[in-house]
Design an enzyme around this catalytic site. Sequence first.
Site, PDB file in Angstrom:
ATOM      1  N   SER A 130       0.828  -1.204   0.000  1.00 44.30           N
ATOM      2  CA  SER A 130       0.000   0.000   0.000  1.00 44.30           C
ATOM      3  C   SER A 130       0.863   1.255   0.000  1.00 44.30           C
ATOM      4  O   SER A 130       1.919   1.293   0.620  1.00 44.30           O
ATOM      5  CB  SER A 130      -0.916   0.031   1.227  1.00 44.30           C
ATOM      6  N   LYS A 184      -4.404  -6.402   3.658  1.00 42.17           N
ATOM      7  CA  LYS A 184      -4.432  -5.307   2.682  1.00 42.17           C
ATOM      8  C   LYS A 184      -5.873  -4.985   2.277  1.00 42.17           C
ATOM      9  O   LYS A 184      -6.233  -3.827   2.072  1.00 42.17           O
ATOM     10  CB  LYS A 184      -3.620  -5.688   1.443  1.00 42.17           C
ATOM     11  N   HIS A 187      -7.328  -2.964   4.990  1.00 40.91           N
ATOM     12  CA  HIS A 187      -6.736  -1.626   4.848  1.00 40.91           C
ATOM     13  C   HIS A 187      -7.508  -0.816   3.813  1.00 40.91           C
ATOM     14  O   HIS A 187      -7.867   0.341   4.042  1.00 40.91           O
ATOM     15  CB  HIS A 187      -5.262  -1.746   4.419  1.00 40.91           C
ATOM     16  N   ASN A 188      -7.783  -1.431   2.674  1.00 45.87           N
ATOM     17  CA  ASN A 188      -8.481  -0.705   1.611  1.00 45.87           C
ATOM     18  C   ASN A 188      -9.922  -0.389   1.983  1.00 45.87           C
ATOM     19  O   ASN A 188     -10.465   0.649   1.593  1.00 45.87           O
ATOM     20  CB  ASN A 188      -8.434  -1.511   0.312  1.00 45.87           C
ATOM     21  N   GLU A 191      -9.725   2.527   4.086  1.00 46.87           N
ATOM     22  CA  GLU A 191      -9.417   3.648   3.181  1.00 46.87           C
ATOM     23  C   GLU A 191     -10.689   4.187   2.533  1.00 46.87           C
ATOM     24  O   GLU A 191     -10.904   5.413   2.490  1.00 46.87           O
ATOM     25  CB  GLU A 191      -8.444   3.163   2.115  1.00 46.87           C
TER      26      GLU A 191
END
Length: 473
Positions: A130, A184, A187-188, A191
């Site tokens: 990222s 990940k 995480h997104n 986000e």
Amino acid sequence: MSAAEIGVIGLGTMGAMLALNIADNGFAVAVHNRTAARIPEFMEKAGDLARRITGHAELEDFVKGLASPRNIILMVPAGDAVDAQIEQLRPLLDVDDMVIDAGNANFHDSERRAKASEEAGVPFLGIGVSGGAEGARFGPSIMGGGTPEAWDRVAHILKAISAKYEGQPCATYMGTGGAGHFVKTVHNGIEYADMQLIAEAYGVMRDGMGMDAAACGAVFDRWNKGLLQSYLIEISGKVSAATDPETGNPMLDMILDRAGQKGTGRWTVIESQMLGAPVPVIEAAVVARNMSAQRDLRLAGAKAFGPTGGAMADGTLSLDDLEQALIAGKVLCYAQGFELLIKARAEYDWDLPMAEIAKVWREGCIIRSAMLNDMASALTDAPEQNLALAPYFADVLRKNVAGLRKVAVVAMGAGQPVPALAAALNYFDTLTSARTTANMLQAQRDYFGAHSFERTDKDGSHHGPWLDQHLQG
């Protein structure tokens, strides 16, 4: 040049930047691209770093240019392209040669590839990366998944090229199989939610308070000096202040309100539903993007009903209220993301290092934020606890949830859509409800399906009196 220690296949934006990062950190790197014409262009732009890079138009030559055992990073589009590239590579590789998928893979694909590699007796890593193009070039956040042995083999390279927070590498092993890509994905999802919360705050300032883009940018700049300090708040100030070189108008005012997405936020929501881990702020952000894409429908709705969003009465909301709303929304958004990671750890038998995940996200990645250091501390003390209940963040919420409530209520009363802020408030109110209305749901389920329920006064499964009435006709 001697044989390269690592190779990169795929010289798109992310792959090219990652290869330059590797070379910049002193490692010899070989590169290959399906479209061979891209290679000399890349080498020319590499400048002085080209001395550590060898370009290979042919896949066979690329493989021969790597030191054994070989380590090959794939930076190709997620999905079938990864499988096709692995299928091309494997006949050229030795049994100890390792493939590393560093793309935006669905973790289920990484789980499948890891299992296939284990059965074939060959190493495989699936790593989440990222930070966008800038992060890939100067230091991303890296989340590793695979066997510990496979991670250890290239950890010195991945840690060297990663972002650093107070000298500590933002690269950590997350667990076996698809663990790295799952982290990940979450995480997104965070986000998506963080971006939507900021966009809604901008919308309240623009449409509810009548502020122009430059004034909004100044507010974001001020917020970036406080508890909200983060990469996303920082760039929100910059894009708000930017001017369109073609028209001279604020750049934001010239951008069509139709958001794109690559699907990772949607994956987060799907996995949350499968694991029974509610992430309503993330879900609201995904829905908002989907609604933004339906511009023709929105225009028809505005024509049929008239636009509902209007200016708010002067003094109804303050910028301090809005800052509090964003602070509370952000805490609750991250709390939901980490709760999903906790559920996944149990479901997939991953030893996800909760505090280390927060530490890895402190620098390099898109959601890097001043709050993450305190989150790492809270998760070190109680890795299984919902972050909203951690003493530090519980205190933050006590101080700021009133602003969240005020902004959500006033904005919705004025017809201003704030789906993520409203979802954060509803999550908080449900989280703090000692008694919900689910007793009605259980009664309904028992009435039409004899699903039974638990009682408040004794253990066991029970049915209501309506069941006997059904049986008696």
